[in-house]
Design a protein around this motif. Structure first.
Motif, short mmCIF file in Angstrom:
data_model
loop_
_atom_site.label_atom_id
_atom_site.label_comp_id
_atom_site.label_asym_id
_atom_site.label_seq_id
_atom_site.Cartn_x
_atom_site.Cartn_y
_atom_site.Cartn_z
N LYS A 101 -101.08 16.95 -25.54
CA LYS A 101 -101.58 18.29 -25.77
C LYS A 101 -102.89 18.54 -25.03
CE LYS A 101 -102.73 21.61 -29.41
NZ LYS A 101 -102.90 21.84 -30.87
N ASP A 148 -100.84 27.39 -30.79
CA ASP A 148 -99.64 26.56 -30.73
C ASP A 148 -98.38 27.42 -30.59
OD1 ASP A 148 -101.21 24.34 -30.95
OD2 ASP A 148 -100.71 23.91 -33.04
N ARG A 150 -94.16 25.21 -39.35
CA ARG A 150 -93.56 25.56 -38.07
C ARG A 150 -92.20 26.23 -38.32
NH1 ARG A 150 -91.62 22.91 -33.88
NH2 ARG A 150 -93.60 21.95 -33.31
N SER A 187 -92.83 18.49 -35.74
CA SER A 187 -94.12 18.34 -35.07
C SER A 187 -94.20 17.02 -34.31
CB SER A 187 -95.24 18.40 -36.11
OG SER A 187 -96.49 18.10 -35.53
#
Length: 275
Positions: free
Chosen positions: A68, A88, A210, A215
């Protein structure tokens, strides 16, 4: 929100196999966003096609390395607007909250942090273990760097483009892996922002589950990388000037201030004690 101010806004979104989520995120972005930079980690599920279908003007960058942190570094290099927002792709962060971040930048902040642990913030996703780990790492950082952050390990942040050099991130498009390429990147940036004596505000943010998929965060692995980052930044033999200034502040009993903004967006107040 009003868009009469003469400034532009870029949104940087790292992705890896988020084809089902990215259209929802892109559709919810405020109309005044001028540029969207998607940094893709070689997705194999059609993420890039889904993003282009949802937003034809999107700027797509491919990662050179993994992680990331590397994705964000690439996105920051590509962003061209006055303000840059990092969000995100999984739908856990509400794009409508960008209003609050931009408002604080308009009001003079250099760097605006979303926080799940101030009034108006919260999380559907954080487990008791992650909450305890975040508290411990956050407290350690506040003690070592004289900051007053409330949410160290959360990646919904915004800043002036002029702040990016102070982050000290490794160039994004070289092949060798670098420290800061992983989930420790938010901690690295937060510490270096404090060292650079920037005006920092925190705004409430709510973290949702999410939308689809799993994840890539791994609690123990990534928590360890955050801890190592804190120690490396504090005890490196080559400390930036702001760290030396912070040591002087410690002797004087002061801290690097963070402005906290309540959920109603009232006038910010100074946070004068470590959390």
């Amino acid at each position: 929100m009003s868009t009469t101010m003469n400034r532009t806004v870029s949104v940087v979104i790292p992705t890896m196999n988020e084809a089902r989520n990215i259209p929802v995120v892109l559709a919810a972005l405020p109309d005044y966003v001028d540029e969207v930079v998607l940094v893709d980690a070689n997705s194999i599920d059609g993420t890039v096609a889904a993003a282009r279908n949802a937003r034809p003007d999107i700027k797509v960058i491919s990662q050179t390395r993994r992680g990331k942190g590397n994705a964000l570094a690439a996105g920051f290099e590509a962003a061209t607007s006055d303000y840059v927002v990092m969000i995100d792709a999984d739908g856990s962060m509400d794009p409508a909250e960008i209003d609050a971040f931009v408002r604080e930048l308009d009001n003079g902040a250099d760097y605006v942090k979303g926080s799940r642990f101030v009034d108006g913030g919260g999380s559907d996703d954080i487990s008791p273990l992650r909450r305890a780990g975040n508290w411990g790492l956050n407290t350690l950082t506040n003690l070592l760097f004289l900051t007053s952050y409330t949410d160290l390990c959360y990646g919904y942040n915004a800043f002036r483009k002029s702040a990016i050099p102070s982050f000290g991130l490794a160039p994004a498009h070289t092949p060798a892996q670098k420290w800061g390429d992983g989930f420790e990147v938010e901690t690295l940036i937060n510490i270096r922002v404090a060292r650079a004596n920037m005006v920092v505000s925190e705004v409430p943010s709510f973290e949702y589950d999410r939308l689809h998929g799993e994840s890539n965060l791994r609690t123990f692995r990534d928590g360890w990388r955050v801890l190592v980052t804190i120690v490396r930044e504090r005890f490196s033999p080559q400390l930036p000037a702001m760290t030396r200034a912070a040591r002087l502040s410690a002797a004087l009993g002061s801290q690097v201030p963070v402005r906290a903004v309540d959920a109603a967006g009232m006038t910010p107040t100074r946070v004068n004690s470590a959390v």
